[in-house]
Structure formats: structure tokens, C-alpha cells
Design a protein around this motif. Sequence first.
Motif, PDB file in Angstrom:
ATOM      1  N   LYS A  40       0.840  -1.187   0.000  1.00  0.00           N
ATOM      2  CA  LYS A  40       0.000   0.000   0.000  1.00  0.00           C
ATOM      3  C   LYS A  40       0.885   1.250   0.000  1.00  0.00           C
ATOM      4  CE  LYS A  40      -3.843  -2.335   0.212  1.00  0.00           C
ATOM      5  NZ  LYS A  40      -4.782  -2.347  -0.916  1.00  0.00           N
ATOM      6  N   PHE A  41       0.478   2.258  -0.781  1.00  0.00           N
ATOM      7  CA  PHE A  41       1.268   3.473  -0.881  1.00  0.00           C
ATOM      8  C   PHE A  41       0.519   4.725  -0.449  1.00  0.00           C
ATOM      9  CE2 PHE A  41       2.906   0.468  -4.004  1.00  0.00           C
ATOM     10  CZ  PHE A  41       4.262   0.482  -3.720  1.00  0.00           C
ATOM     11  N   PHE A  45       2.770   8.916  -4.058  1.00  0.00           N
ATOM     12  CA  PHE A  45       3.067   8.350  -5.374  1.00  0.00           C
ATOM     13  C   PHE A  45       4.559   8.354  -5.683  1.00  0.00           C
ATOM     14  CE2 PHE A  45      -1.332   9.894  -5.733  1.00  0.00           C
ATOM     15  CZ  PHE A  45      -1.956   8.700  -6.060  1.00  0.00           C
ATOM     16  N   LYS A  48       6.707   5.186  -5.074  1.00  0.00           N
ATOM     17  CA  LYS A  48       6.659   4.038  -5.986  1.00  0.00           C
ATOM     18  C   LYS A  48       7.923   3.912  -6.829  1.00  0.00           C
ATOM     19  CE  LYS A  48       1.626   3.735  -6.419  1.00  0.00           C
ATOM     20  NZ  LYS A  48       0.485   3.661  -7.353  1.00  0.00           N
ATOM     21  N   SER A  49       8.640   5.015  -7.001  1.00  0.00           N
ATOM     22  CA  SER A  49       9.873   4.972  -7.792  1.00  0.00           C
ATOM     23  C   SER A  49      11.077   4.549  -6.952  1.00  0.00           C
ATOM     24  CB  SER A  49      10.140   6.336  -8.431  1.00  0.00           C
ATOM     25  OG  SER A  49      10.375   7.317  -7.438  1.00  0.00           O
ATOM     26  N   THR A  51      13.448   2.118  -4.773  1.00  0.00           N
ATOM     27  CA  THR A  51      13.781   0.728  -5.078  1.00  0.00           C
ATOM     28  C   THR A  51      14.085  -0.108  -3.838  1.00  0.00           C
ATOM     29  OG1 THR A  51      16.077   1.416  -5.436  1.00  0.00           O
ATOM     30  CG2 THR A  51      14.671   1.242  -7.383  1.00  0.00           C
ATOM     31  N   THR A  90      16.950   4.418  -1.873  1.00  0.00           N
ATOM     32  CA  THR A  90      15.632   4.572  -1.259  1.00  0.00           C
ATOM     33  C   THR A  90      15.731   5.209   0.120  1.00  0.00           C
ATOM     34  OG1 THR A  90      14.615   2.755  -2.472  1.00  0.00           O
ATOM     35  CG2 THR A  90      13.662   3.278  -0.335  1.00  0.00           C
ATOM     36  N   LEU A 135       9.512  -0.059  -6.000  1.00  0.00           N
ATOM     37  CA  LEU A 135       8.388  -0.450  -5.152  1.00  0.00           C
ATOM     38  C   LEU A 135       7.078  -0.485  -5.937  1.00  0.00           C
ATOM     39  CD1 LEU A 135       9.203   1.494  -1.866  1.00  0.00           C
ATOM     40  CD2 LEU A 135       8.914  -0.979  -2.060  1.00  0.00           C
ATOM     41  N   GLY A 136       6.946   0.413  -6.921  1.00  0.00           N
ATOM     42  CA  GLY A 136       5.716   0.480  -7.695  1.00  0.00           C
ATOM     43  C   GLY A 136       5.465  -0.737  -8.567  1.00  0.00           C
ATOM     44  N   GLU A 137       6.497  -1.565  -8.783  1.00  0.00           N
ATOM     45  CA  GLU A 137       6.340  -2.750  -9.627  1.00  0.00           C
ATOM     46  C   GLU A 137       6.233  -4.051  -8.825  1.00  0.00           C
ATOM     47  OE1 GLU A 137       9.378  -2.892 -12.557  1.00  0.00           O
ATOM     48  OE2 GLU A 137       9.025  -0.866 -13.301  1.00  0.00           O
ATOM     49  N   ASN A 139       3.889  -5.138  -6.716  1.00  0.00           N
ATOM     50  CA  ASN A 139       2.576  -5.785  -6.768  1.00  0.00           C
ATOM     51  C   ASN A 139       2.359  -6.535  -8.076  1.00  0.00           C
ATOM     52  OD1 ASN A 139       2.056  -4.720  -4.263  1.00  0.00           O
ATOM     53  ND2 ASN A 139       0.784  -3.047  -5.012  1.00  0.00           N
TER      54      ASN A 139
END
Length: 223
Positions: A40-41, A45, A48-49, A51, A90, A135-137, A139
Amino acid sequence: MGKKEEKKNKKQKHQHPNDQTTKPTSDFAFKLSSEVKGLKFGGQFMVKSFTIRRARPLELLKLLAFPQTNKTSNKIPFPSTTAFLPTNFTILAHHAWHTLTLGLGTKKAKVVLFVFESETMKLAVDRIWPPEIPLGEVNKKLVRGLNGCEMARFKFRKGCITFYVYAVRRVGNIGFSCADDLRTILQSVVDLKDFLDHTAMLAMPNQRSINYSCPQAAIAHYL
């Protein structure tokens, strides 16, 4: 029924059975990988980039504050577990983002652990998973990317670090052959004290060190 009780009941109704904040459950609720909850973010946003990278076995033990193995033994605990930790980028980006947003940006880092039902399954998945991923990838490529699998998800908030633990088995399998390892990992996370500053992770192997002032309680689990 008062408004407070109604709100409480509504919250309990939508709570995932494997979302834990105090102690692990013995009932593993497995779902298809396409249906299980991911990371969950919220409204962050930009995060999400950021790592995460695959951790080495000894790094996982340090993270969990798990007793070191006997040096004369080649056996390492949790051989069917793959863990992903925040990269140095990160960790530093979290602090920069928090500063740029005047304290509104999140300081919470994410750690993801996958406990597979066998070491063979882990090795097969490790060969196709990237060593580092945004992180955005996570899921799409890790959680829901395992076709033909079921997962049980556990979430723990430990101060500035949120742990996501996934138990993974093939669809149609009954039980979980690595249940003992899973329970040990869940209990280890529960027993960890809240992390006050996740820059302590920079002191771990393969991470670039920086100078900072950090309370001893925050780094105790990494020494």
C-alpha cells in the motif's frame, strides 16, 4: 448502537485476516496471487519509484535480530525465504523527500519477505525475479506475477518500517510445508522494537555508510 461502535465494527469487517500489528496468527488465509493484497502506498506516489533489493541470507538474520548460526555449520535458517530491503538510494530518497515536502512526505520504508513452501520453489523464482525492483512494480511483477500460486499476506508496522510477509504455495496444495519457518519469522518481526530511523540499514552489508545521529534503540537489531 453508538457511532463509535458502528465505526469500530465497520473497520473490523474490512480488516484483512493476515494484517497483524501485535502477534502472528496460526490460521494462514491463502488466496490466489491475483487476489491477494499487495503493498500500500496511500497518496505517496513518489515512493513508488524508490527501489528495494534482494537481501542476502545473513542480512535477513540481522534484520530479524535472529541468532547467528554456528560458524561450523553450513546450514542457514529460512532457506526457502527471499527478502527485499530498501536500497541506499531509497533510504536517502526518503529523507530527501521528507525534507522537500516540509515534513509531509512519508518516512516509512517497506521490507518485503516471501516465504515459499520449498527451497526448490524459492530457487526457481529467484532465477526469474530481478535483484532490484521499484516499489511500484512489486505488486504487478512479484506478488501477482506468480501465476498458479496462492499467498497468505501478513503486514506489520514497526515504527518507520512496514514489513510485508507473504507465504507462497502452489494452487491446490494443502497446508504449508514451511509453516514452522513462517511462524518463526512472523514472531521475530513481532518481537522487534519499533525502528526510529531506517538509515540504520545503511550499516548492513552492501550498503553505503553515511554519518548520522541515531538512537541506539533504532540500530540494535542490525549490530
